[in-house]
Scaffold this motif. Structure first.
Motif, mmCIF file in Angstrom:
data_model
loop_
_atom_site.group_PDB
_atom_site.id
_atom_site.type_symbol
_atom_site.label_atom_id
_atom_site.label_comp_id
_atom_site.label_asym_id
_atom_site.label_seq_id
_atom_site.Cartn_x
_atom_site.Cartn_y
_atom_site.Cartn_z
ATOM 1 N N ASP A 235 0.855 -1.189 0.000
ATOM 2 C CA ASP A 235 0.000 0.000 0.000
ATOM 3 C C ASP A 235 0.891 1.239 0.000
ATOM 4 N N LEU A 236 0.946 1.938 -1.110
ATOM 5 C CA LEU A 236 1.842 3.093 -1.237
ATOM 6 C C LEU A 236 1.370 4.279 -0.410
ATOM 7 N N ASN A 237 0.111 4.308 -0.044
ATOM 8 C CA ASN A 237 -0.430 5.475 0.657
ATOM 9 C C ASN A 237 -0.606 5.267 2.158
ATOM 10 N N ASN A 238 -0.175 4.115 2.658
ATOM 11 C CA ASN A 238 -0.368 3.856 4.092
ATOM 12 C C ASN A 238 0.845 3.154 4.683
ATOM 13 N N ILE A 263 6.013 7.774 -3.140
ATOM 14 C CA ILE A 263 5.309 6.752 -2.374
ATOM 15 C C ILE A 263 4.181 7.321 -1.511
ATOM 16 N N ASN A 264 4.334 8.521 -1.009
ATOM 17 C CA ASN A 264 3.320 9.138 -0.152
ATOM 18 C C ASN A 264 3.020 8.293 1.088
ATOM 19 N N PRO A 265 4.050 8.002 1.915
ATOM 20 C CA PRO A 265 3.839 7.145 3.086
ATOM 21 C C PRO A 265 3.056 7.857 4.184
ATOM 22 N N SER A 266 2.502 7.065 5.104
ATOM 23 C CA SER A 266 1.780 7.653 6.231
ATOM 24 C C SER A 266 2.751 8.310 7.205
ATOM 25 N N SER A 267 3.975 7.767 7.314
ATOM 26 C CA SER A 267 4.981 8.356 8.197
ATOM 27 C C SER A 267 6.371 7.911 7.776
ATOM 28 N N ILE A 268 7.357 8.758 8.097
ATOM 29 C CA ILE A 268 8.766 8.434 7.884
ATOM 30 C C ILE A 268 9.511 8.764 9.170
ATOM 31 N N PHE A 290 10.431 -1.346 6.106
ATOM 32 C CA PHE A 290 8.977 -1.204 6.082
ATOM 33 C C PHE A 290 8.344 -2.586 6.054
ATOM 34 N N VAL A 291 7.050 -2.637 6.314
ATOM 35 C CA VAL A 291 6.283 -3.875 6.166
ATOM 36 C C VAL A 291 5.709 -3.887 4.760
#
Length: 300
Positions: A235-238, A263-268, A290-291
Motif C-alpha cells: 500500500d503506497l499510501n499507508n 510513495i506518499n507514506p503515512s509516516s517516515i 517497512f512492512v
C-alpha cells in the motif's frame, strides 16, 4: 495472563525515546576499538552513544580506526533475563538475524540454563531474520500487541508468521568496510570502489544481507533503493517507513524527499544506524525498512 518484558539488542537501532515509548529494553553487544598499537578497547554497542557521539564514532572509522564487533555477552543476557524472572515476569527476546550474529544462540543457551531454576517462567527467543530498523519495527509491533493484551505466545506466533514481511533495502558509500568485515573479497572491493559500484542489499529469506544487484554511482543507488521500496510495498499510501543511516544526512534528505514524492507514506522516521551494523557497512550506509510483500529471495 502473566506479564512479560520485551528485549532486543544493539542491532535494533531503537533510540532511548522509542524504547521508553514502547516500554522495551535492549541487550548491548560490544564494539572493539583499536586505540593504539596492539591496544584495543572493548565498549558496549551503545544505542545512546555514551562513549562516542554518533558523528564522532563514524568519523573515527573515516580516519581509519579499526573496529570489530561481538555478540551479546553471556553475562548481559544472564543479568537482563534474571532481572525479569526475579520480578515474576516472562521474557520475549527479539534478536538480530542469526545469519548475522550468534546472539540468538547465546540467548537460547542462557535461557535454558536459567529456566532450570525458574520452572514456572518462560523465556522465548525469536530470530527476527533482520537487523537495524527492520528489527526495530518488529519490536514496535510486539510492543503494540502486548498493549492490546496479547499473550507472549500470541506475540511470538505473530512474529514468526509475519517477520519475512519486514523488508530492507540498503546501500553503502564504499565497499571497504564490507571487505574489512569479511563480507566481500579485497579484490572485489578494490575494483568496485575504483569504478564506483554500489551494492543494493536486502535481508533475504534466511536472514542474510544479500547484495542482489549492483548500481554504478551514489545517487543512482539511492534511486534504486526507493524504486525497490516502492515495488515491495503493498500500500503506497499507508506505509510506515523507517530509515537508518551511518552519518550521511544529506543523502537521507534526498531519499526522504524522493520517497514522499513517489510513495506518499503515512509516516517516515529517521534513526541513526547503531554501532554494530555500522562497523560492518561503514559511514555513508543508508537503509529503508517497512512492512511489505513477503521476502522470498535466498541469496547466494
Amino acid at each position: 495472563m502473566k506479564d512479560y518484558v520485551i528485549l532486543t539488542d544493539s542491532t535494533s537501532d531503537l533510540s532511548k525515546e522509542l524504547r521508553d515509548e514502547l516500554n522495551v529494553d535492549y541487550c548491548p553487544m560490544n564494539v572493539v576499538v583499536n586505540v593504539g598499537k596492539d591496544k584495543e578497547e572493548e565498549i558496549p554497542a551503545d544505542l545512546d552513544w555514551g562513549k562516542y557521539s554518533f558523528h564522532d564514532f563514524y568519523n573515527l572509522m573515516r580516519q581509519g580506526v579499526k573496529m570489530k564487533t561481538t555478540a551479546v555477552p553471556q553475562n548481559v543476557f544472564e543479568e537482563k533475563f534474571k532481572k525479569a524472572l526475579d520480578e515474576g515476569k516472562d521474557v520475549l527476546y527479539i534478536a538480530c538475524s542469526g545469519a548475522l550474529s550468534g546472539s540468538i544462540n547465546i540467548a537460547r543457551m542462557i535461557a535454558k540454563e536459567l529456566l532450570e531454576s525458574y520452572p514456572d517462567s518462560k523465556i522465548i527467543c525469536v530470530d527476527s531474520l533482520v537487523s537495524c530498523a527492520g528489527e526495530g519495527l518488529l519490536v514496535k509491533k510486539a510492543s503494540e500487541l502486548r498493549s492490546e493484551g496479547k499473550s507472549i505466545e500470541e506475540v511470538r506466533d505473530y512474529l514468526e508468521a509475519n517477520k519475512l514481511k519486514y523488508n530492507q533495502f540498503a546501500t553503502v558509500e564504499t565497499l571497504t568496510y564490507l571487505k574489512n568485515a569479511g563480507r566481500i573479497k579485497a579484490s572485489k572491493a578494490f575494483f568496485g570502489n575504483l569504478i564506483g559500484v554500489k551494492p543494493i542489499l536486502l535481508s533475504d529469506k534466511i536472514g542474510q544481507n544479500y547484495a542482489y544487484i549492483k548500481v554504478k554511482g551514489r545517487r543512482p543507488s539511492l534511486d534504486k533503493v526507493v524504486e525497490d521500496t516502492k515495488n515491495a510495498l503493498e500500500d503506497l499510501n499507508n506505509a510506515e517507513i523507517w530509515i537508518t543511516h551511518a552519518d550521511c544526512q544529506n543523502d537521507v534528505d534526498y531519499i526522504v524527499e524522493k520517497i514522499k514524492a513517489e510513495i506518499n507514506p503515512s509516516s517516515i522516521k529517521v534513526l541513526p544506524m547503531g554501532p554494530i551494523i555500522g562497523v560492518s557497512t561503514g559511514p555513508g550506509t543508508i537503509g529503508v525498512f517497512f512492512v511489505g510483500k513477503e521476502v522470498t529471495v535466498v541469496g547466494e
